[in-house]
Design a protein around this motif. Structure first.
Motif, PDB file in Angstrom:
ATOM      1  N   CYS A   1       0.821  -1.214   0.000  1.00 28.11           N
ATOM      2  CA  CYS A   1       0.000   0.000   0.000  1.00 28.11           C
ATOM      3  C   CYS A   1       0.853   1.260   0.000  1.00 28.11           C
ATOM      4  N   GLN A   2       2.083   1.162   0.437  1.00 26.04           N
ATOM      5  CA  GLN A   2       2.975   2.316   0.365  1.00 26.04           C
ATOM      6  C   GLN A   2       3.462   2.517  -1.063  1.00 26.04           C
ATOM      7  N   ALA A   3       3.582   1.428  -1.803  1.00 25.00           N
ATOM      8  CA  ALA A   3       4.053   1.515  -3.188  1.00 25.00           C
ATOM      9  C   ALA A   3       2.955   1.987  -4.133  1.00 25.00           C
ATOM     10  N   GLU A   4       1.697   1.678  -3.811  1.00 25.48           N
ATOM     11  CA  GLU A   4       0.577   1.987  -4.708  1.00 25.48           C
ATOM     12  C   GLU A   4      -0.662   2.391  -3.882  1.00 25.48           C
ATOM     13  N   PRO A   5      -0.591   3.469  -3.109  1.00 25.77           N
ATOM     14  CA  PRO A   5      -1.668   3.811  -2.167  1.00 25.77           C
ATOM     15  C   PRO A   5      -3.031   4.040  -2.803  1.00 25.77           C
ATOM     16  N   GLU A   6      -3.084   4.580  -4.009  1.00 24.44           N
ATOM     17  CA  GLU A   6      -4.385   4.861  -4.623  1.00 24.44           C
ATOM     18  C   GLU A   6      -5.205   3.593  -4.857  1.00 24.44           C
ATOM     19  N   LEU A   7      -4.546   2.458  -5.022  1.00 26.18           N
ATOM     20  CA  LEU A   7      -5.242   1.191  -5.210  1.00 26.18           C
ATOM     21  C   LEU A   7      -6.107   0.861  -3.995  1.00 26.18           C
ATOM     22  N   PHE A   8      -5.682   1.286  -2.822  1.00 24.25           N
ATOM     23  CA  PHE A   8      -6.340   0.910  -1.578  1.00 24.25           C
ATOM     24  C   PHE A   8      -7.476   1.844  -1.185  1.00 24.25           C
TER      25      PHE A   8
END
Length: 94
Positions: A21-28
């Motif tokens: 989630c730190q690498a791709e926060p918008e996904l979450f």
């Protein structure tokens, strides 16, 4: 339409604990929990959560801090509401 700014999804566990989630926060943070695109996004986020070594810590943090939006610890907003409700009911039964 409401816009949510995401600075960092997961609590700061340090660089040695980089999480999906730190690498791709918008996904979450899906726009909703309904519809095929949102369901696909939620499914992908939950799959990444399952592979994360911090999933239990993340869920506990979300419950403790009352995070109402997004995927936290592999759970949706509705799932966390259910967990809180069950805990409250179990606590009242004691």
């Amino acid at each position: 339409m409401t816009t949510v700014s995401v600075v960092l999804h997961a609590p700061a566990w340090g660089p040695q604990h980089t999480t999906p989630c730190q690498a791709e926060p918008e996904l979450f943070f899906p726009v909703s929990e309904d519809g095929p695109r949102s369901i696909a996004q939620i499914t992908k986020a939950k799959r990444l959560c399952r592979g994360c070594s911090r999933v239990e810590d993340c869920l506990q943090n979300a419950l403790d801090e009352g995070h109402d939006h997004g995927i936290w610890g592999g759970t949706t907003t509705a799932e966390r509401r259910d967990i809180r409700r069950r805990r409250k009911t179990a606590g009242a039964a004691r």
